[in-house]
Design a protein around this motif. Structure first.
Motif, PDB file in Angstrom:
ATOM      1  N   SER A 113       0.807  -1.489   0.493  1.00  0.00           N
ATOM      2  CA  SER A 113      -0.104  -0.027  -0.248  1.00  0.00           C
ATOM      3  C   SER A 113       0.874   1.107   0.256  1.00  0.00           C
ATOM      4  O   SER A 113       2.108   0.995   0.477  1.00  0.00           O
ATOM      5  N   PRO A 114       0.421   2.157  -0.087  1.00  0.00           N
ATOM      6  CA  PRO A 114       1.321   3.842  -0.398  1.00  0.00           C
ATOM      7  C   PRO A 114       1.275   4.059   1.114  1.00  0.00           C
ATOM      8  O   PRO A 114       2.434   4.543   1.317  1.00  0.00           O
ATOM      9  N   ARG A 115       0.497   3.697   2.402  1.00  0.00           N
ATOM     10  CA  ARG A 115       1.008   4.269   3.388  1.00  0.00           C
ATOM     11  C   ARG A 115       2.143   3.274   3.565  1.00  0.00           C
ATOM     12  O   ARG A 115       3.105   3.445   4.665  1.00  0.00           O
ATOM     13  N   ALA A 116       1.859   1.954   3.361  1.00  0.00           N
ATOM     14  CA  ALA A 116       3.396   1.112   3.608  1.00  0.00           C
ATOM     15  C   ALA A 116       4.812   1.465   3.618  1.00  0.00           C
ATOM     16  O   ALA A 116       5.644   1.554   4.030  1.00  0.00           O
ATOM     17  N   SER A 141      13.144   3.058  -0.816  1.00  0.00           N
ATOM     18  CA  SER A 141      13.136   3.401   0.563  1.00  0.00           C
ATOM     19  C   SER A 141      15.350   2.976   0.551  1.00  0.00           C
ATOM     20  O   SER A 141      15.255   2.136   0.013  1.00  0.00           O
ATOM     21  N   THR A 151       1.903   0.437  16.120  1.00  0.00           N
ATOM     22  CA  THR A 151       0.951   0.393  14.971  1.00  0.00           C
ATOM     23  C   THR A 151       1.450  -0.170  13.915  1.00  0.00           C
ATOM     24  O   THR A 151       2.026  -1.188  13.792  1.00  0.00           O
ATOM     25  N   ILE A 211      -0.422  -1.641   9.768  1.00  0.00           N
ATOM     26  CA  ILE A 211       0.039  -1.542   8.563  1.00  0.00           C
ATOM     27  C   ILE A 211      -1.055  -1.994   7.687  1.00  0.00           C
ATOM     28  O   ILE A 211      -0.145  -3.536   7.107  1.00  0.00           O
ATOM     29  N   ARG A 271       9.174   4.288   3.965  1.00  0.00           N
ATOM     30  CA  ARG A 271      10.657   5.697   3.287  1.00  0.00           C
ATOM     31  C   ARG A 271      11.145   6.596   4.119  1.00  0.00           C
ATOM     32  O   ARG A 271      12.236   6.905   4.328  1.00  0.00           O
ATOM     33  N   GLN A 272       9.965   6.511   5.288  1.00  0.00           N
ATOM     34  CA  GLN A 272      10.606   7.089   6.781  1.00  0.00           C
ATOM     35  C   GLN A 272      11.140   6.982   8.393  1.00  0.00           C
ATOM     36  O   GLN A 272      11.217   7.651   8.496  1.00  0.00           O
ATOM     37  N   GLU A 285       5.141   4.396   2.195  1.00  0.00           N
ATOM     38  CA  GLU A 285       5.859   5.790   3.239  1.00  0.00           C
ATOM     39  C   GLU A 285       6.354   5.379   4.429  1.00  0.00           C
ATOM     40  O   GLU A 285       7.437   6.240   4.762  1.00  0.00           O
ATOM     41  N   ILE A 286       5.707   4.678   4.954  1.00  0.00           N
ATOM     42  CA  ILE A 286       7.018   4.169   6.757  1.00  0.00           C
ATOM     43  C   ILE A 286       7.810   3.264   6.707  1.00  0.00           C
ATOM     44  O   ILE A 286       8.699   4.254   6.596  1.00  0.00           O
TER      45      ILE A 286
END
Length: 261
Positions: free
Chosen positions: A5-8, A35, A93, A95, A13-14, A10-11
């Motif tokens: 997912s896009p959210r995963a 990443s 949390t 994802i 990468r950050q 992003e995580i």
């Protein structure tokens, strides 16, 4: 790769660090997500000091946990890390993402309102049949992970212990060679014996159907068969589980049959 997912992404990468089962596998996914974050090895057999270090880092950094396939902690490493992080008061949390167990039951065409995920069954026949017997009367679909070489034997044991129920074998879910086979447990066992399935395999077994109460002759035949292999108490227990009957009554009948033998 596109299941990520896009959210995963992003995580990944950050995050300050990514804890992984196998860096060779995870490196491909990190590259796909764009990443370049550092990786550290983590699995359930990791030295406890690694968990301590990761939990310490969580006080001021973002630690991501990545499994080789599917959702972390579902028959994969991680629960000890989550447990220790929560005990230390760290924020945890998840994802939401791909999970073979959930995907398989949606593919199976079997009842999905109530199900039990059993993970991998034991490799030894006796331990495997004992584990299956614990679920024989549960009115729910059953989900198992299995390796290709063990599928035929496991499906044969499932048919013997659970009855020849409807089932589905799902393999390589969301990959190029995704395939779902359906039929009875004996049908699937025969198919696997003829051609060993490759890749990641999930077996879904339907719940037990309603059956009429067994006749006295059927009960006696089952007890006689069990008494050839087992002591009276164990024979009564095996037949009680298989036929859904009272163990004490079967024990008394087994003693009577043994006395007449």
């Amino acid at each position: 790769m596109s299941d990520l997912s896009p959210r995963a992404a992003e995580i990944l990468r950050q995050a300050d660090v990514v804890a992984v089962e196998d860096s060779r596998v995870s490196a491909k996914l990190l590259r796909h997500a764009g990443s370049d974050r550092p990786m550290v090895p983590y699995h359930d057999h990791s030295d406890e000091r690694m968990r301590v270090r990761l939990v310490e880092r969580m006080a001021s950094e973002v630690v991501a946990l990545l499994s080789d396939a599917g959702t972390p902690l579902i028959s994969d490493p991680g629960y000890k890390l989550v447990r220790d992080a929560r005990a230390a008061g760290r924020a945890v949390t998840t994802i939401p993402g791909p999970c073979a167990a959930i995907a398989a039951i949606t593919l199976s065409g079997l009842p999905s309102d109530r199900f039990l995920f059993m993970g991998f069954l034991p490799s030894k026949t006796k331990a495997r049949t004992d584990a299956l017997a614990e679920t024989a009367t549960l009115r729910a679909s059953l989900i198992f992970y299995e390796s290709g070489p063990r599928c035929a034997a496991s499906l044969t044991d499932m048919a013997a212990v659970l009855g020849d129920r409807p089932a589905a074998l799902c393999r390589e879910i969301s990959k190029a060679y995704e395939e779902t086979l359906t039929g009875t447990l004996s049908d699937l066992s025969a198919a696997c014996a003829k051609k060993e399935p490759r890749g990641e395999v999930v077996i879904v077994v339907g719940p037990p159907g309603e059956r009429p109460p067994p006749e006295a002759d059927e009960i006696d035949a089952a007890l006689r068969d069990a008494l050839v292999r087992l002591p009276v108490s164990q024979a009564a227990g095996e037949v009680a589980r298989a036929l859904g009957l009272d163990r004490k009554a079967l024990y008394a009948r087994a003693m009577d049959l043994k006395g007449k033998a």
